[in-house]
Design a protein around this motif. Structure first.
Motif, PDB file in Angstrom:
ATOM      1  N   ALA A 106     -13.294  -9.622  -2.957  1.00 19.43           N
ATOM      2  CA  ALA A 106     -13.700  -8.999  -1.665  1.00 19.43           C
ATOM      3  C   ALA A 106     -13.493  -7.562  -1.946  1.00 19.43           C
ATOM      4  O   ALA A 106     -14.265  -6.481  -1.645  1.00 19.43           O
ATOM      5  CB  ALA A 106     -13.369  -9.291  -0.304  1.00 19.43           C
ATOM      6  N   THR A 109     -15.498  -5.914  -5.004  1.00 20.36           N
ATOM      7  CA  THR A 109     -16.886  -5.918  -4.782  1.00 20.36           C
ATOM      8  C   THR A 109     -17.003  -4.921  -3.801  1.00 20.36           C
ATOM      9  O   THR A 109     -18.444  -4.613  -3.282  1.00 20.36           O
ATOM     10  CB  THR A 109     -17.447  -7.161  -4.755  1.00 20.36           C
ATOM     11  N   ASP A 111     -17.452  -6.423  -0.725  1.00 19.69           N
ATOM     12  CA  ASP A 111     -18.082  -7.401   0.088  1.00 19.69           C
ATOM     13  C   ASP A 111     -16.976  -8.157   1.210  1.00 19.69           C
ATOM     14  O   ASP A 111     -16.546  -9.105   0.790  1.00 19.69           O
ATOM     15  CB  ASP A 111     -18.762  -8.378  -0.602  1.00 19.69           C
ATOM     16  N   GLU A 112     -16.839  -7.471   2.414  1.00 19.44           N
ATOM     17  CA  GLU A 112     -16.082  -8.260   3.374  1.00 19.44           C
ATOM     18  C   GLU A 112     -16.716  -9.630   3.766  1.00 19.44           C
ATOM     19  O   GLU A 112     -15.900 -10.349   4.396  1.00 19.44           O
ATOM     20  CB  GLU A 112     -15.527  -7.303   4.477  1.00 19.44           C
ATOM     21  N   SER A 113     -17.902  -9.996   3.515  1.00 22.36           N
ATOM     22  CA  SER A 113     -18.348 -11.103   4.121  1.00 22.36           C
ATOM     23  C   SER A 113     -17.711 -12.500   3.230  1.00 22.36           C
ATOM     24  O   SER A 113     -17.853 -13.387   3.824  1.00 22.36           O
ATOM     25  CB  SER A 113     -19.817 -11.104   3.761  1.00 22.36           C
ATOM     26  N   LEU A 114     -17.094 -12.096   2.402  1.00 23.99           N
ATOM     27  CA  LEU A 114     -16.094 -13.193   1.613  1.00 23.99           C
ATOM     28  C   LEU A 114     -14.905 -13.701   2.325  1.00 23.99           C
ATOM     29  O   LEU A 114     -14.198 -14.651   2.007  1.00 23.99           O
ATOM     30  CB  LEU A 114     -15.588 -12.610   0.097  1.00 23.99           C
TER      31      LEU A 114
END
Length: 153
Positions: A106, A109, A111-114
């Protein structure tokens, strides 16, 4: 005998946290410690062994000097954390291997949705600390930035 069959290697005494006994005394660092015997190499240090006491380390250093004729072996201390202070991390804990890998993914990338919602606050704190401690992300002074053409943060 705690001498290694084949020497280990460390590239940086600072990163390995191998401290001189003088530095420990000057800074009031509390133990317990174990002791390593090292030899400076081309790109770092050979770690010859790790010992429970300074006396054992000094004794083995003397033996190494006698065996090899090299007087360049030296000692450093490494702090040992007692087992009772270590936290046992289970598979659901955010610092477990699987979850830490997810946190690293996370971070790399963006990408905090991980990250599960309940871990998001902890993740953000960990990410900020991780980035702040990287040498390439350390803040530069605005004066130094102007002198060297860098963009100040």
């Amino acid at each position: 005998m705690p001498r290694y069959i084949s020497p280990g290697f460390c590239s940086s005494l600072k990163e390995a946290r191998y401290w001189s006994m003088d530095w420990i005394a000057e800074n009031g660092i509390q133990g317990p410690f174990e002791y390593v015997v090292l030899l400076k190499g081309d790109n770092g240090y050979k770690v010859m062994g790790q010992y429970a006491t300074a006396s054992e380390a000094f004794d083995d250093r003397r033996r190494l000097v006698e065996e090899t004729g090299t007087r360049s072996y030296f000692l450093r201390a490494v702090r040992v954390y007692p087992v009772e202070e270590q936290v046992v991390i289970g598979p659901g804990h955010p610092e477990s291997r699987e979850d830490l890998d997810r946190w690293r993914d996370a971070l790399s990338t963006g990408d905090e949705s991980l990250i599960p919602q309940e871990e998001l606050s902890s993740f953000r704190s960990w990410a900020a600390s991780t980035i702040e401690n990287r040498p390439e992300y350390r803040r530069s002074s605005s004066r130094g930035a102007r002198l060297h053409g860098e963009i100040p943060f």
